[in-house]
Design an enzyme around this catalytic site. Structure first.
Site, PDB file in Angstrom:
ATOM      1  N   TYR A 168       0.655  -1.192  -0.060  1.00 24.88           N
ATOM      2  CA  TYR A 168       0.197   0.449  -0.264  1.00 24.88           C
ATOM      3  C   TYR A 168       0.876   0.866  -0.114  1.00 24.88           C
ATOM      4  O   TYR A 168       0.182   2.121  -0.646  1.00 24.88           O
ATOM      5  CB  TYR A 168      -0.487   0.262   1.381  1.00 24.88           C
ATOM      6  CG  TYR A 168      -1.185   0.976   1.106  1.00 24.88           C
ATOM      7  CD1 TYR A 168      -3.228   0.630   0.517  1.00 24.88           C
ATOM      8  CD2 TYR A 168      -1.682   2.951   1.472  1.00 24.88           C
ATOM      9  CE1 TYR A 168      -4.096   2.356   0.585  1.00 24.88           C
ATOM     10  CE2 TYR A 168      -2.412   3.385   1.350  1.00 24.88           C
ATOM     11  CZ  TYR A 168      -3.815   3.260   1.013  1.00 24.88           C
ATOM     12  OH  TYR A 168      -4.494   4.221   0.943  1.00 24.88           O
ATOM     13  N   PHE A 216      -8.007  21.862 -24.928  1.00 27.96           N
ATOM     14  CA  PHE A 216      -7.788  19.918 -25.094  1.00 27.96           C
ATOM     15  C   PHE A 216      -9.313  19.640 -23.792  1.00 27.96           C
ATOM     16  O   PHE A 216      -9.203  20.173 -23.119  1.00 27.96           O
ATOM     17  CB  PHE A 216      -6.980  18.641 -23.984  1.00 27.96           C
ATOM     18  CG  PHE A 216      -6.691  17.131 -24.539  1.00 27.96           C
ATOM     19  CD1 PHE A 216      -7.010  16.987 -25.903  1.00 27.96           C
ATOM     20  CD2 PHE A 216      -7.526  16.484 -23.170  1.00 27.96           C
ATOM     21  CE1 PHE A 216      -7.830  15.875 -25.886  1.00 27.96           C
ATOM     22  CE2 PHE A 216      -8.145  15.658 -23.600  1.00 27.96           C
ATOM     23  CZ  PHE A 216      -7.964  14.748 -24.771  1.00 27.96           C
ATOM     24  N   THR A 217      -9.845  18.653 -24.473  1.00 30.75           N
ATOM     25  CA  THR A 217     -11.271  17.758 -23.913  1.00 30.75           C
ATOM     26  C   THR A 217     -10.974  17.893 -21.861  1.00 30.75           C
ATOM     27  O   THR A 217     -11.989  18.729 -21.190  1.00 30.75           O
ATOM     28  CB  THR A 217     -11.739  16.826 -24.006  1.00 30.75           C
ATOM     29  OG1 THR A 217     -11.101  15.860 -24.460  1.00 30.75           O
ATOM     30  CG2 THR A 217     -12.389  17.391 -25.617  1.00 30.75           C
ATOM     31  N   ASP A 270       1.771  20.321 -20.704  1.00 31.32           N
ATOM     32  CA  ASP A 270       0.763  18.626 -20.867  1.00 31.32           C
ATOM     33  C   ASP A 270       2.144  17.787 -21.778  1.00 31.32           C
ATOM     34  O   ASP A 270       1.862  17.862 -23.122  1.00 31.32           O
ATOM     35  CB  ASP A 270      -0.132  18.814 -21.714  1.00 31.32           C
ATOM     36  CG  ASP A 270      -0.906  17.624 -21.915  1.00 31.32           C
ATOM     37  OD1 ASP A 270      -0.755  16.420 -21.346  1.00 31.32           O
ATOM     38  OD2 ASP A 270      -2.646  17.813 -21.988  1.00 31.32           O
ATOM     39  N   LYS A 274      -0.174   7.335 -23.565  1.00 27.19           N
ATOM     40  CA  LYS A 274       0.055   7.402 -24.548  1.00 27.19           C
ATOM     41  C   LYS A 274       1.308   7.582 -24.646  1.00 27.19           C
ATOM     42  O   LYS A 274       2.510   6.203 -25.239  1.00 27.19           O
ATOM     43  CB  LYS A 274       0.092   8.900 -24.938  1.00 27.19           C
ATOM     44  CG  LYS A 274      -1.724   9.430 -25.144  1.00 27.19           C
ATOM     45  CD  LYS A 274      -2.667   9.291 -24.027  1.00 27.19           C
ATOM     46  CE  LYS A 274      -4.271   9.879 -24.477  1.00 27.19           C
ATOM     47  NZ  LYS A 274      -4.555   9.916 -22.973  1.00 27.19           N
ATOM     48  N   ARG A 300     -13.314  14.666 -33.994  1.00 30.62           N
ATOM     49  CA  ARG A 300     -13.117  16.240 -32.725  1.00 30.62           C
ATOM     50  C   ARG A 300     -13.667  17.453 -33.645  1.00 30.62           C
ATOM     51  O   ARG A 300     -12.820  17.951 -34.261  1.00 30.62           O
ATOM     52  CB  ARG A 300     -11.294  15.931 -33.224  1.00 30.62           C
ATOM     53  CG  ARG A 300     -10.523  14.376 -32.216  1.00 30.62           C
ATOM     54  CD  ARG A 300     -10.805  14.453 -31.319  1.00 30.62           C
ATOM     55  NE  ARG A 300     -11.688  14.763 -30.367  1.00 30.62           N
ATOM     56  CZ  ARG A 300     -11.435  14.779 -28.841  1.00 30.62           C
ATOM     57  NH1 ARG A 300     -10.903  14.123 -27.779  1.00 30.62           N
ATOM     58  NH2 ARG A 300     -12.633  13.974 -28.009  1.00 30.62           N
ATOM     59  N   PHE A 338     -18.971  14.004 -26.528  1.00 28.16           N
ATOM     60  CA  PHE A 338     -18.359  13.336 -27.462  1.00 28.16           C
ATOM     61  C   PHE A 338     -19.049  11.508 -26.513  1.00 28.16           C
ATOM     62  O   PHE A 338     -18.843  10.972 -27.543  1.00 28.16           O
ATOM     63  CB  PHE A 338     -17.709  13.859 -27.603  1.00 28.16           C
ATOM     64  CG  PHE A 338     -16.565  14.382 -26.787  1.00 28.16           C
ATOM     65  CD1 PHE A 338     -15.904  15.130 -26.529  1.00 28.16           C
ATOM     66  CD2 PHE A 338     -15.295  13.197 -26.787  1.00 28.16           C
ATOM     67  CE1 PHE A 338     -15.036  15.222 -24.784  1.00 28.16           C
ATOM     68  CE2 PHE A 338     -14.255  12.988 -25.628  1.00 28.16           C
ATOM     69  CZ  PHE A 338     -14.011  14.458 -24.974  1.00 28.16           C
TER      70      PHE A 338
HETATM   71  N1  F0G Z   1      -3.724  15.250 -22.127  1.00 30.96           N
HETATM   72  C1  F0G Z   1      -3.604  15.676 -23.668  1.00 30.96           C
HETATM   73  C2  F0G Z   1      -3.197  15.898 -24.542  1.00 30.96           C
HETATM   74  C3  F0G Z   1      -4.625  13.910 -24.008  1.00 30.96           C
HETATM   75  O1  F0G Z   1      -4.187  13.574 -25.314  1.00 30.96           O
HETATM   76  C4  F0G Z   1      -5.483  13.890 -23.108  1.00 30.96           C
HETATM   77  C5  F0G Z   1      -6.062  11.818 -23.384  1.00 30.96           C
HETATM   78  C6  F0G Z   1      -5.540  13.718 -21.985  1.00 30.96           C
HETATM   79  C7  F0G Z   1      -4.741  14.571 -21.155  1.00 30.96           C
HETATM   80  C8  F0G Z   1      -5.990  13.298 -20.811  1.00 30.96           C
HETATM   81  O2  F0G Z   1      -5.596  11.861 -20.502  1.00 30.96           O
HETATM   82  O3  F0G Z   1      -7.136   9.935 -21.248  1.00 30.96           O
HETATM   83  O4  F0G Z   1      -5.288   9.452 -19.720  1.00 30.96           O
HETATM   84  O5  F0G Z   1      -7.367  11.169 -19.013  1.00 30.96           O
HETATM   85  N2  F0G Z   1      -6.604  11.674 -24.453  1.00 30.96           N
HETATM   86  C9  F0G Z   1      -7.032  10.239 -24.920  1.00 30.96           C
HETATM   87  C10 F0G Z   1      -6.730  10.874 -26.647  1.00 30.96           C
HETATM   88  C11 F0G Z   1      -8.194  10.394 -24.158  1.00 30.96           C
HETATM   89  O6  F0G Z   1      -8.144  10.074 -27.199  1.00 30.96           O
HETATM   90  O7  F0G Z   1      -6.732  11.795 -27.367  1.00 30.96           O
HETATM   91  P1  F0G Z   1      -6.329  10.802 -19.491  1.00 30.96           P
END
Ligand code: F0G
Length: 461
Positions: free
Chosen positions: A76, A128-129, A219, A262, A386, A453
């Site tokens: 833990y 970014f979303t 990021d 990624k 997108r 989305f």
């Molecule tokens: N920042 C970027 C540039 C991303 O592409 C993503 C995720 C995140 C942050 C968030 O990270 O998913 O680990 O919580 N992108 C995925 C995509 C979902 O399909 O582009 P996460």
């Protein structure tokens, strides 16, 4: 010179384990699509043939990483794997402190909570979303300060991820530095098409921010891909290693959020890293509330081990050459066939330009959403919208955000598909392009409140 023959080049790995693929019939795909509300996120993976929805957590791990899973120290507190990961993050990203999180948005949540006050403004090189949503949930407003070229799918600017320093200075001027907790810089920029930021530009961003006492948060999700582009196409960096460039990228910033799903070749994981002791103190305290103890942050020990090994594999230039080379191979195939895509081709994905692909549809008819659905129907290939659906609604007015870019993303998992899959992909897109005039729009029949989305549903008009 005898070396006039072209020598082919191949991936720097061989395949040890396979996962069978299955293609269901066109009738079954039509049914699956209708059941999924024309949203590729709602399809079952079993109904998909080639899955290009995302490069997130879809990577193939190496034999070393799988072996690393067996070395998981599932304590833990104080897991050995945490210290291995911490050492690698320090070595390759250069930040002093590490806070592991279950994935990228966990890190975004923590940093937004710690740094953003209601009424704050966060400038950045395109939204970014999940990043923007966490900034908004903390009371902030995101302001786009990316260069104009990023919004132009035909501009061949080599660093479309660059910040427009004039726009950034204007935001600082009009809101005042006290209202700006940090500049949010992504490398590469996902929503612009996986476009890199140049080192020269990031240095200038750092200088401008420092002058005003503003932090810079990176990021770093695909920062290794960005380092590859810098090495390849930013003058003066050709002889440097990717590792050296990555360290400099990070050194221009105060902290980073990371989705390890990624670049780092794993299926789950993320982290927040920073230099500032006080910021670390707060983040380490909050991670316990939302993710888990500060030495695991929602991850199993084995996940942290796979990440630590993934860092070393991903920074390898042969790996990155294969990774980006595959995306560029598809890009060239599509360009040769006259398909409208975002150029230059970015790091992780090809983006079809749905406005040009389906010029007879208005943005309110969700052209990118429809195009992604149509590609699935044609060939069982899964991609992602997108465009206007991803852009969501304006926080104040509640109206749709109307992004300039209306794109379909074909995203490449790392080390998963072969060049033959790529050929099938190109042929499938060409097939849809041939019958594009007969493709109609969609209407949205269900809209969730957050990140619509992912779960929105549509019907053909
Ligand atoms: N920042 C970027 C540039 C991303 O592409 C993503 C995720 C995140 C942050 C968030 O990270 O998913 O680990 O919580 N992108 C995925 C995509 C979902 O399909 O582009 P996460």
């Amino acid at each position: 010179m005898t070396d006039t023959k072209k020598r082919s080049w191949a991936e720097p790995f061989k395949i040890k384990m396979v996962e069978p693929l299955r293609m269901i019939s066109r009738e079954q795909r039509a049914k699956a699509l209708a059941e999924a509300g024309y949203n590729t996120f709602l399809l079952r993976s079993d109904d998909v043939y080639i899955d290009l929805l995302t490069d997130s957590g879809t990577n193939a791990m190496s034999d070393r990483q799988w072996a690393g899973l067996m070395l998981g120290d599932e304590a833990y507190a104080g897991s050995r794997n945490f210290y291995n990961l911490e050492a690698k993050v320090r070595q390759y990203y250069g930040y002093k402190h590490l806070v592991p999180t279950h994935q990228g948005r966990g890190a975004e949540h923590l940093i937004s909570r710690v740094l953003i006050k209601p009424g704050d403004v966060i400038p950045g090189n395109m939204y970014f979303t999940t990043t923007r949503l966490h900034q908004e949930l903390a009371g902030g407003t995101f302001v786009d300060v990316i260069i104009d070229e990023a919004h132009d799918t035909t501009s061949t600017h080599p660093f479309k991820g660059d910040v427009d320093l004039g726009k950034l200075a204007a935001v600082i001027e009009s809101h005042g530095a006290v209202k700006i907790p940090y500049v949010s810089v992504a490398a590469t920029v996902n929503m612009a098409g996986g476009q890199p930021i140049s080192l020269a530009n990031l240095r200038q961003v750092r200088d401008l921010a420092r002058k005003h006492g503003i932090k810079v948060v990176l990021d770093a999700t695909r920062a290794m891909e960005n380092a590859y582009f810098i090495k390849r196409q930013e003058k003066g960096n050709e002889r440097r290693t990717m590792a050296d460039i990555l360290l400099e990228l990070c050194s221009c910033t105060d902290a980073c959020t990371m989705s390890a799903k990624k670049d780092l070749l794993v299926n789950i994981g993320g982290f927040l890293a920073m230099n500032d002791d006080a910021l670390f103190e707060e983040a380490r305290n909050l991670v316990v509330v939302f993710e888990g103890l500060h030495t695991y942050g929602g991850l199993a020990g084995r996940d942290m081990e796979a990440m630590a090994i993934g860092i070393e594999e991903a920074i390898d230039e042969e790996h990155m050459k294969a990774r980006i080379g595959q995306v560029e191979y598809v890009g060239q195939g599509l360009l040769d066939a006259g398909i409208p895509i975002v150029v230059p081709v970015g790091g992780h994905a090809i983006f079809l330009d749905a406005r040009k692909f389906l010029p007879h549809l208005t943005q309110d008819e969700f052209p990118a959403q429809r195009l992604a659905a149509e590609l699935y129907l044609e060939s069982g290939i899964r991609s992602m919208e997108r465009g206007i659906v991803s852009a969501g609604r304006n926080k104040e007015t509640g109206k749709h955000n109307y992004p300039k870019l209306e794109l379909v993303r074909l995203t490449f998992p790392r080390r998963v598909y072969t060049q033959a899959h790529c050929d099938v992909l190109v042929e499938s897109v060409v097939e849809v392009f041939r019958r594009r005039e007969k493709i109609g729009g969609l209407k949205m029949v269900y809209e969730p409140k957050y990140l619509r989305f992912f779960q929105a549903r549509f019907e053909p008009l």
